[in-house]
Structures are given as structure tokens and as C-alpha cells.
Design a protein around this motif. Structure first.
Motif, PDB file in Angstrom:
ATOM      1  N   ILE B 100      45.395  28.009  42.498  1.00 21.75           N
ATOM      2  CA  ILE B 100      46.260  29.167  42.698  1.00 21.75           C
ATOM      3  C   ILE B 100      45.398  30.319  43.179  1.00 21.75           C
ATOM      4  O   ILE B 100      44.345  30.599  42.596  1.00 21.75           O
ATOM      5  CB  ILE B 100      46.921  29.606  41.367  1.00 21.75           C
ATOM      6  N   ALA B 101      45.842  31.000  44.255  1.00 18.97           N
ATOM      7  CA  ALA B 101      45.140  32.204  44.698  1.00 18.97           C
ATOM      8  C   ALA B 101      46.134  33.341  44.741  1.00 18.97           C
ATOM      9  O   ALA B 101      47.152  33.265  45.422  1.00 18.97           O
ATOM     10  CB  ALA B 101      44.533  31.973  46.079  1.00 18.97           C
ATOM     11  N   LYS B 107      56.587  43.301  49.467  1.00 20.83           N
ATOM     12  CA  LYS B 107      57.640  44.178  48.941  1.00 20.83           C
ATOM     13  C   LYS B 107      57.773  44.056  47.423  1.00 20.83           C
ATOM     14  O   LYS B 107      58.870  43.948  46.874  1.00 20.83           O
ATOM     15  CB  LYS B 107      58.979  43.875  49.607  1.00 20.83           C
ATOM     16  N   GLY B 108      56.633  44.044  46.749  1.00 19.61           N
ATOM     17  CA  GLY B 108      56.653  44.014  45.284  1.00 19.61           C
ATOM     18  C   GLY B 108      56.675  42.611  44.711  1.00 19.61           C
ATOM     19  O   GLY B 108      56.467  42.431  43.520  1.00 19.61           O
ATOM     20  N   TYR B 109      56.980  41.610  45.495  1.00 16.77           N
ATOM     21  CA  TYR B 109      56.953  40.229  44.993  1.00 16.77           C
ATOM     22  C   TYR B 109      55.569  39.643  45.250  1.00 16.77           C
ATOM     23  O   TYR B 109      54.986  39.836  46.311  1.00 16.77           O
ATOM     24  CB  TYR B 109      58.027  39.385  45.686  1.00 16.77           C
ATOM     25  N   ARG B 110      55.071  38.923  44.282  1.00 19.89           N
ATOM     26  CA  ARG B 110      53.715  38.415  44.413  1.00 19.89           C
ATOM     27  C   ARG B 110      53.649  37.184  45.310  1.00 19.89           C
ATOM     28  O   ARG B 110      54.568  36.371  45.345  1.00 19.89           O
ATOM     29  CB  ARG B 110      53.170  38.042  43.024  1.00 19.89           C
ATOM     30  N   VAL B 111      52.536  37.082  45.995  1.00 23.07           N
ATOM     31  CA  VAL B 111      52.308  35.941  46.878  1.00 23.07           C
ATOM     32  C   VAL B 111      51.308  35.022  46.193  1.00 23.07           C
ATOM     33  O   VAL B 111      50.322  35.475  45.604  1.00 23.07           O
ATOM     34  CB  VAL B 111      51.740  36.405  48.234  1.00 23.07           C
ATOM     35  N   MET B 112      51.597  33.751  46.207  1.00 21.23           N
ATOM     36  CA  MET B 112      50.694  32.804  45.573  1.00 21.23           C
ATOM     37  C   MET B 112      50.235  31.790  46.622  1.00 21.23           C
ATOM     38  O   MET B 112      51.051  31.119  47.251  1.00 21.23           O
ATOM     39  CB  MET B 112      51.406  32.096  44.436  1.00 21.23           C
ATOM     40  N   GLY B 113      48.924  31.717  46.792  1.00 21.37           N
ATOM     41  CA  GLY B 113      48.386  30.695  47.658  1.00 21.37           C
ATOM     42  C   GLY B 113      48.160  29.432  46.842  1.00 21.37           C
ATOM     43  O   GLY B 113      47.672  29.481  45.723  1.00 21.37           O
ATOM     44  N   LEU B 164      52.743  39.936  54.952  1.00 19.70           N
ATOM     45  CA  LEU B 164      52.247  40.114  53.592  1.00 19.70           C
ATOM     46  C   LEU B 164      51.443  41.406  53.500  1.00 19.70           C
ATOM     47  O   LEU B 164      50.905  41.892  54.490  1.00 19.70           O
ATOM     48  CB  LEU B 164      51.368  38.938  53.187  1.00 19.70           C
ATOM     49  N   ALA B 165      51.388  41.946  52.272  1.00 19.44           N
ATOM     50  CA  ALA B 165      50.619  43.173  52.070  1.00 19.44           C
ATOM     51  C   ALA B 165      49.421  42.861  51.202  1.00 19.44           C
ATOM     52  O   ALA B 165      49.469  41.983  50.336  1.00 19.44           O
ATOM     53  CB  ALA B 165      51.499  44.225  51.399  1.00 19.44           C
ATOM     54  N   LEU B 198      56.356  34.264  46.363  1.00 18.78           N
ATOM     55  CA  LEU B 198      56.278  33.690  47.713  1.00 18.78           C
ATOM     56  C   LEU B 198      55.104  32.713  47.719  1.00 18.78           C
ATOM     57  O   LEU B 198      54.006  33.061  47.277  1.00 18.78           O
ATOM     58  CB  LEU B 198      56.023  34.773  48.768  1.00 18.78           C
ATOM     59  N   HIS B 199      55.358  31.503  48.171  1.00 23.81           N
ATOM     60  CA  HIS B 199      54.316  30.492  48.150  1.00 23.81           C
ATOM     61  C   HIS B 199      53.784  30.248  49.556  1.00 23.81           C
ATOM     62  O   HIS B 199      54.553  29.967  50.470  1.00 23.81           O
ATOM     63  CB  HIS B 199      54.855  29.172  47.588  1.00 23.81           C
TER      64      HIS B 199
END
Lengths: 227, 413
Positions: B100-101, B107-113, B164-165, B198-199
Motif C-alpha cells: 500500500i502506498a 478532493k479530500g478522498y485518499r488515493v491508495m497505490g 490527483l493532488a 481511489l485505487h
């Protein structure tokens, strides 16, 4: 004898030294209509409570309709009262928020309920009709009926369990003369018809002509004299 | 006739009975509401992750690791090296691993690599697999798979582009706007933080950071998207990883080995244990809520008792009359008890229907604003016990007025 009192003494447990009632010997034959009068505080309600089994005599024999009340338990006396004694007061004879039918049914329920419900309802309706209560009033809470109607329903309630003894405690005091005469005729004819022993307490001597016997309470109760 | 007498008597005293009824209903509403929400929260809480034997991150407290890796709350203390991940993942007792990265957002939702193994191995609830409501998992570097809430709230559909931000703040000024992503999949609602995530692939995370250093975009350095080679984009570090073991018996050994890993300080946690630790921390709050709900009920019951006691005085004639027509004193005692029970039962019906309606109408709001999925089934086994307890407490509270009626009846002349 419908009522037989022998050497009866009564004092309230709170005041054990003050004898409220002292009756040497007093009896009422069956089907007699007795008018009892006396000033308030002369032990009138105590006597009625003893006869109805609400109170138990401190000493002596209280026998009503051949049953020694002083030998019965509280529960048995409640049951006896429901089954054999009709009671009418000056006022508050009925549960104000119940309709006439429910009021009378309730009285019947405490008698042990061995009668069939539909039979009881038939009898209630017949009785209400005899007492000139129009069917339109049968489903109304009794608080909304007139005092005269309420007192007549009270007789019906007292009669529903076919009592052998009817105790009326100043039942006409809150009625106007017209209603009072109406009430008295109805009561007397009903008592005659059903062969009921009637004990009528009042201070209104003008009613005494309806009765077989007039008994001043001071003659029955010797405790009042000694006080 | 007995019930008829009691109910008519209550109806005859509409005003005071209605107020008591309302007080009781509100208290039952609060009591059962707190219980219900507590149960449901605990359930949805405990179902955020399942089937994962160990979660590994940089050396930190187990709660912190759990919060940032599973709940996407807070920030990781440190990253762990890719070689370390590969060394642990190649352990013979490890059946599968998912890296997981974290660190970017949209927009406030976390992105997960992560890798495609995530969709294969991650489980939630009763070992349920992630499912797609549209599209499929990512395959290209710039593909993104959305959690259901992200798609719904932001109105994305398949094929939409998004940027993405950098960082996890709600409004970020440093955007990776040179490298937009494309939506290729949308997940089914899970009722877990997955819905708000968000994946993307690990390569995607690497790619957007190619022209960055120390968290700042380097000016003048542009990367040509077409020339990116997925094989060359091997990440240097990741935030955490999940492990599935071939045998659950090995869990503690592997955990100890990881915690003692010599080349880098690591922490391995058992998600179930960490979840229950977290839940215990909330236990204080939970018990406070229960205590308050209980006190409200007691106050309502005392109100009921006071109302009934006051009524006995008004009803002296009635009690006397019932005695004369042959009612034993016990009948009066039971009559008052029955009236209290009737009030309690009506309050229960009112309180429960109020709760049901509230859950029905507020359910969507709770789900979308707090991610709380509260079911409307309020008749769980525990609540039935509570209802019995309420009736029992009512009977006890009504003893005072009932006994007063009993004494009144005994002395009634």
C-alpha cells in the motif's frame, strides 16, 4: 333473620380505648325495610361497614343472611359482599369514566363471574330500561349523565348480582324532590319485587313513611350514649 | 374488563398520561437508539478488514498503523523500503502480500497505490471480496478504480479523467495536473473506508512523482507519458503492506520475525487485535452514552411513578367504590401496576416506531456523511432483553403508587 348482631363492640385500631359501636342485641327479619336515622358521628357508617364486611367487629357476633361475617377472612368477606349485598351511596356510586353498562358489568365481575356474559348483558339492559335510562345514554361515560340518572344506574349496579340485602346510605341527599320521589318509588317496588331486605340510612325523616320500621341509631348503638 | 378499566382510567387522565407517555417514549427512543447504533457501529467497524493476517508498516503504535492503513485516518510515520517489502513477502510462510502506498489525495478522498493483488486478496465483513459495480481493475499506469462513495459524490463514471493532488489535505494547491488518470472501474458499496478511496497502481504513484523531489514539483522537468515503461517504475518505498499467511498458526512467529527485522524498524499488527484495542478506547464513550440513556429512563420512570402517585389521591372515591362492590385490595394494587405497564408498552411502541422512522430517514445521511451503515433491524436479541428490562423497571417503579393504592384500599371505609 337477615341481620343478627349480638354483643358487638367496635373500636378502630388507631384508638383502641374509644368504643365507637356497642350493640347488645339487634336484628332485622328478612324482607323487612328499615329506616335508620341519627346525627352524623353516631356510628352510622361504622355500622354499615360492619354489616357489609368492610370492617370486622372487635368483639361479638355479626351475622348477615345467616353468615357469621366475624368468622370470615378478608378475601371471603369481599366475595360475600360482592355476591349478597348491594350498596348505594349519596354520591360516587359509579366509576365516572366508564359507561353505565361497563359500570354494572364491573360489579358483576367481582361476584365470581359464574353467569354467562350475554345473560348478564340482557339483564343489564332490562334493568336500565326499567329505570328509564334511554339506550342512547348506555355508551356514554356516566360523568356526563344527570345526577338523577346516575343514582338510578347506581340501583341497577347494586341489583345486578341479585343481592338479598340492600344498604342505602343517604342515597337521596343529592337529588331534587322530584327525582327523590321517583327514586324512592323505584327502590321500594324493586325491593318488594325481589324480596330484598332493605337498610336505608337518612336524616330526611320525610322519607320514613316508605318503611316498615323506623330505628333511631341511638337505640341500636349504646356507645353513643355513654360518650 | 380489567384491562378495559385500566385503559379507560388512563384515557380519563389524558393530559398527565400523555406527558408521561412522551417522556417514556423519548427515553426508550434514546436508550434503544444508543444500543442499536453502538451495535451497528461495532459491526461495521469490525468488518472493515477481514482475512488479513498481518499489517506491516514502519515502527509505530499498532493503533496508528491500523488507522492509517485501514481507516485512512492520520498520516504514516515513515515509509518502508521496497527491498524490505520484498524480503518479507518472499518468506515461505507468506501466502500473499499486498503493498500500500498512501500520501496523495483527490478532493479530500485518499488515493491508495497498490497492486492488482489487492482486489484478489482484500476481504471485508464476513470474508467478502471486493466487487465491481462497473468496469474492472486497473491495468495501465494511469488507470484508477474508485470507491463507490467517491464515484457517487463526485459524479464520476467510467472513462472520466481526474487529477490527483499531492498530500492529503482537502484543498491542495500542488496538483499532479500534468498526469491525469482515467476511471476504469467503480467498486460496489462495502460500508468500509474502501468506499472513500481511489485505487491506483504503484507504478501510477511512482510516475506522478517522477518530476518531484522532497514533496515539491521541479520546474522545467517534464515527463513524457508515452515513454514511461511500467517495468522501470519500480517504487523505492511504500507505506505499509498486508500479509496473508499460509497457516494461521504461524501468525505470531512471522509477527515476531518482522518486529525483529534487523535492517529496518518495522511493526506488524494483527488487525483483529488492533481493532478490538481501538474499540476498547471507544468503550468509555460508549459506556457514558449507555449510562446517560439509562439515567434518562430512570428519570422518566420516576416521573411515571410520581404521576400515578398523585392520581391515587384523586381516585380515593373510585378506590372506595371498587372495594364496596367487592374488589380485594390486591385488585387495586394490580390495577395501578397494569396502568403503568400499559403506559410502558405504549411508550415502547412509540419509541420503537420513532427510532425506526428516524433510521429509515437518516440512514442515507449517516451513510454518506459518516460512512456509518446503520441497519433498520432494531429487533435484535439484545433489544428484546432491553424491552423486558424496561417493563421490569416499570413494574418496580409502579410499586410505590400501587402500594399506596393498596393501603388506601385496605383503609377505605
Amino acid at each position: 333473620m337477615a341481620i343478627q348482631l349480638k354483643d358487638v363492640h367496635f373500636c378502630y385500631p388507631e384508638a383502641p380505648n374509644k368504643t365507637v359501636l356497642c350493640i347488645k342485641n339487634w336484628s332485622v327479619p328478612e324482607q323487612e325495610h328499615v329506616f335508620i336515622h341519627g346525627p352524623s358521628g353516631s356510628g352510622k357508617s361504622t355500622l354499615l361497614n360492619l354489616l357489609s364486611g368492610m370492617l370486622r367487629a372487635t368483639q361479638g357476633e355479626v351475622s348477615v343472611l345467616g353468615q357469621r361475617l366475624d368468622q370470615l377472612s378478608n378475601r371471603q368477606r369481599d366475595k360475600f359482599r360482592a355476591n349478597h349485598i348491594g350498596y348505594i351511596f349519596q354520591q360516587f356510586n359509579l366509576i365516572p369514566y366508564l359507561n353505565p353498562i361497563d359500570n354494572i358489568r364491573l360489579a358483576n365481575r367481582f361476584s365470581g363471574g359464574k353467569t354467562i356474559a350475554s345473560d348478564v348483558d340482557n339483564r343489564i339492559e332490562t334493568l336500565l330500561a326499567t329505570f328509564n335510562i334511554p339506550p342512547s345514554e348506555w355508551q356514554k361515560p356516566v360523568a356526563r349523565l344527570s345526577i338523577g340518572q346516575q343514582q338510578r344506574i347506581a340501583i341497577t349496579r347494586a341489583m345486578i348480582n341479585k343481592p338479598e340485602l340492600l344498604i342505602a346510605d343517604e342515597p337521596t341527599s343529592s337529588l331534587d324532590p322530584d327525582n327523590r320521589d321517583n327514586f324512592m318509588t323505584k327502590l321500594m317496588s324493586l325491593a318488594k319485587e325481589h324480596r330484598i331486605t332493605l337498610l336505608f340510612v337518612s336524616h330526611d325523616m320525610s322519607l320514613s313513611h316508605y318503611f316498615d320500621r323506623i330505628a333511631p341509631l341511638s337505640e341500636i348503638n349504646s356507645a353513643g350514649a355513654s360518650r | 374488563m380489567f384491562i378495559r378499566l385500566a385503559s379507560k382510567s388512563l384515557l380519563n387522565r389524558k393530559g398527565s398520561v400523555l406527558l408521561t407517555l412522551m417522556a417514556m417514549s423519548v427515553s426508550i427512543f434514546v436508550l434503544l437508539g444508543v444500543e442499536h447504533i453502538r451495535h451497528q457501529t461495532k459491526d461495521s467497524f469490525n468488518s472493515t478488514v477481514s482475512g488479513v493476517d498481518l499489517i506491516v508498516g514502519a515502527r509505530t503504535g499498532s493503533l496508528n498503523l491500523l488507522l492509517y492503513s485501514v481507516f485512512r485516518i492520520g498520516s504514516p510515520t515513515n515509509n518502508i523500503g521496497w527491498e524490505t517489502y520484498q524480503a518479507v513477502a518472499s518468506n515461505s510462510k507468506v501466502a500473499w502480500s499486498v503493498p500500500i502506498a498512501l500520501g496523495d489525495s483527490h478532493k479530500g478522498y485518499r488515493v491508495m497505490g497498490t497492486t492488482s493483488d489487492y482486489f484478489k486478496h482484500f476481504r471485508y465483513g464476513q470474508k467478502r471480496q471486493l466487487e465491481f459495480s462497473a468496469g474492472q481493475q486497473f491495468s495501465g499506469i494511469f488507470d484508477v478504480v474508485l470507491g463507490s462513495e467517491v464515484a457517487r459524490k463526485l459524479g464520476y463514471t467510467l472513462g472520466d479523467p481526474l487529477v490527483l493532488a499531492h498530500g492529503i489535505a482537502k484543498t491542495s494547491f500542488s496538483l499532479h495536473d500534468d498526469m491525469p488518470f482515467k476511471v476504469v472501474g467503480i467498486l460496489e458499496t462495502t460500508g468500509t473506508p474502501v468506499d472513500q478511496t481511489l485505487h491506483v497502481s504503484l507504478q501510477g504513484i511512482e510516475a506522478i512523482h517522477l518530476n518531484w523531489q522532497q514533496g515539491v514539483k521541479l520546474p522545467g522537468r517534464r515527463v513524457d507519458r508515452e515513454q514511461l515503461n511500467p517495468q522501470a517504475l519500480e517504487p523505492e518505498s511504500i507505506t505499509a503492506f498486508m500479509l496473508g499467511l499460509s497457516s494461521r498458526m504461524a501468525t505470531f512467529r512471522v509477527q515476531r520475525d518482522i518486529n525483529n527485522y534487523a535492517r529496518e524498524p518495522l511493526s506488524a499488527i494483527l488487525p483483529g487485535v488492533a481493532l478490538s484495542e481501538l474499540w476498547q478506547m471507544m468503550g468509555l464513550l460508549e459506556n457514558t452514552l449507555r449510562l446517560i440513556a439509562g439515567l434518562i429512563l430512570i428519570a422518566a420512570l420516576l416521573g411515571l411513578s410520581a404521576m400515578m402517585l398523585a392520581s391515587i389521591r384523586e381516585r380515593e372515591h373510585e378506590i372506595h367504590l371498587l372495594r364496596v362492590i367487592g374488589a380485594p385490595p390486591l385488585y387495586l394494587f394490580l390495577l395501578i401496576e397494569l396502568e403503568a405497564i400499559l403506559i410502558a408498552l405504549t411508550s415502547i411502541i412509540l419509541g420503537l416506531s420513532g427510532l425506526y422512522i428516524c433510521l429509515l430517514t437518516a440512514g442515507d445521511f449517516l451513510a454518506s456523511s459518516f460512512g456509518l451503515h446503520i441497519g433498520t433491524n432494531i429487533f435484535s436479541g439484545d433489544n428484546t432483553v432491553f424491552l423486558l428490562l424496561i417493563i421490569g423497571a416499570t413494574i418496580i417503579a409502579a410499586m410505590i403508587p400501587s402500594f399506596s393504592a393498596y393501603r388506601n384500599a385496605k383503609a377505605s371505609l
